[in-house]
Design an enzyme around this catalytic site. Structure first.
Site, PDB file in Angstrom:
ATOM      1  N   VAL A 204      27.744  48.583  44.311  1.00  0.00           N
ATOM      2  CA  VAL A 204      27.155  47.387  44.892  1.00  0.00           C
ATOM      3  C   VAL A 204      25.936  47.007  44.066  1.00  0.00           C
ATOM      4  O   VAL A 204      25.068  47.839  43.805  1.00  0.00           O
ATOM      5  CB  VAL A 204      26.746  47.619  46.358  1.00  0.00           C
ATOM      6  CG1 VAL A 204      25.979  46.422  46.884  1.00  0.00           C
ATOM      7  CG2 VAL A 204      27.973  47.875  47.216  1.00  0.00           C
TER       8      VAL A 204
ATOM      9  N   GLY B   2      22.076  38.976  37.857  1.00  0.00           N
ATOM     10  CA  GLY B   2      21.775  39.839  36.722  1.00  0.00           C
ATOM     11  C   GLY B   2      22.251  41.257  36.954  1.00  0.00           C
ATOM     12  O   GLY B   2      23.070  41.511  37.844  1.00  0.00           O
TER      13      GLY B   2
ATOM     14  N   THR C  86      27.962  35.774  39.541  1.00  0.00           N
ATOM     15  CA  THR C  86      27.155  35.621  40.755  1.00  0.00           C
ATOM     16  C   THR C  86      26.758  34.163  40.940  1.00  0.00           C
ATOM     17  O   THR C  86      26.477  33.472  39.966  1.00  0.00           O
ATOM     18  CB  THR C  86      25.899  36.494  40.666  1.00  0.00           C
ATOM     19  OG1 THR C  86      26.281  37.839  40.397  1.00  0.00           O
ATOM     20  CG2 THR C  86      25.089  36.437  41.948  1.00  0.00           C
TER      21      THR C  86
ATOM     22  N   ASP D 116      23.077  43.621  43.061  1.00  0.00           N
ATOM     23  CA  ASP D 116      21.885  43.065  43.692  1.00  0.00           C
ATOM     24  C   ASP D 116      22.178  42.150  44.865  1.00  0.00           C
ATOM     25  O   ASP D 116      21.462  42.143  45.858  1.00  0.00           O
ATOM     26  CB  ASP D 116      21.083  42.282  42.665  1.00  0.00           C
ATOM     27  CG  ASP D 116      21.901  41.169  42.021  1.00  0.00           C
ATOM     28  OD1 ASP D 116      21.342  40.106  41.793  1.00  0.00           O
ATOM     29  OD2 ASP D 116      23.099  41.380  41.767  1.00  0.00           O
TER      30      ASP D 116
END
Lengths: 169, 159
Positions: free
Chosen positions: B30, B53, B1, B32
């Protein structure tokens, strides 16, 4: 006064697994992304343009889990999610499960600016992307040897797909 | 991410997050990042946040909005009391405390990861409960730094 912070994910490598060369490579790319966003802000540009400038560089780098170099699904595909929000008016755009858009953050922003919705997913999001002129990027662009190895290592542990999804509440 | 948060010279803020999710995901999982309020939030009244995370925990805590809401509350309280003590501006320690507190909530549920945020006052703050977080910050005050590892010893399996 302006301010910028970026991240490129958390926890992929322990200290032991990180070589000095790899650490330098990550830090250099983080600095490149930071510089891109900082330049926008220092020149008087908008916060929205600054965050996009920084994120695009990390999406285009195979080092990070986004865009090119994203981790792979159980079936070996890259499936991308992104979101963006403007603090001025709390307008927001998000996309999920997209496989054909090179820079998902730009599609999320188009959802924010050019659709009546906040979040689009999967084929619908890709149809929206086509209508807005986004090029169709092949899966081969996103998939890197590092992520293929990671998926193979996971499967070699004889996990089932169900094991991968057990968790989290 | 990956993610970025910014405050520009006009006082406007923005947040952006982009991810491939987790290795081996299926069922259209899906995490965060694409959920406004969990992994991404921006509000000129409070702050801009981007997270990374185990996304499911960030969804359950509503991390990004939770941080912004708490900061907005502090700012509103400070504004109410400013006439008596003159301390309306948010202090960096307050932003760090709130970010750490929300990340502790994530940890208590069993999750890990981190957040970046900027405040209207120009503070650029990190909070993470993993060994490290690939991160960087720059400000008009001359801050320019990138880093990977922190001081904690917990290793995340989050990609």
């Amino acid at each position: 006064r302006w301010s910028l912070a970026i991240h490129g994910g958390a926890g992929t490598l322990s200290r032991d697994a990180m070589t000095p060369e790899k650490e330098a490579e990550y830090e250099a790319m983080l600095q490149t992304a930071l510089d891109a966003g900082a330049k926008v802000l220092a020149d008087g540009g908008d916060a929205m343009d600054a965050v996009k400038a920084a994120v695009i560089i990390m999406e285009d780098s195979p080092l990070f889990n986004a865009g090119k170099g994203a981790v792979l699904t159980w079936d070996g595909d890259a499936e991308l999610d992104a979101s963006i929000m403007d603090g001025r008016d709390r307008s927001a755009g998000a996309i999920a499960g997209v496989r054909t858009v090179k820079n998902p953050i730009l599609l999320a922003d188009r959802v924010r600016t050019d659709s009546p919705h906040v979040m689009l997913v999967g084929e619908g999001a890709e149809q929206f992307a086509l209508e807005k002129g986004f090029a169709v990027t092949p899966q081969s662009y996103f998939i890197t040897p590092m992520r293929l190895d990671a998926l193979e290592r996971m499967k070699a542990k004889q996990l089932s797909a169900l094991d991968v999804d057990l968790k989290f509440g | 991410t990956v993610g970025a948060v910014a405050l520009d010279q006009k006082g406007n803020m923005a947040a952006a997050t982009s991810t491939g999710g987790m290795t081996g995901k299926r069922w259209g999982r899906v995490g965060d990042a694409p959920v406004i309020g969990a992994g991404t939030y921006a509000d000129n009244r409070a702050c801009a946040v981007s997270a990374t995370g185990w996304g499911e925990y960030f969804l359950r805590v509503g991390v990004a909005h939770e941080i912004c809401a708490r900061l907005r509350g502090v700012k509103e309280f400070n504004a109410l009391t400013a006439e008596s003590d003159g301390a309306a501006a948010l202090q960096p320690e307050e932003a760090e405390y709130i970010a750490d507190s929300v990340m502790a909530d994530v940890k208590d549920l069993g999750g890990d990861g981190g957040v970046i945020l900027v405040t209207p006052e120009g503070h650029a703050v990190f909070s993470f409960n993993t060994t490290g977080m690939y991160r960087g910050r720059a400000t008009s005050d001359g801050v320019n730094e990138v880093a990977i590892f922190g001081s904690e010893d917990k290793v995340s399996s989050t990609p």
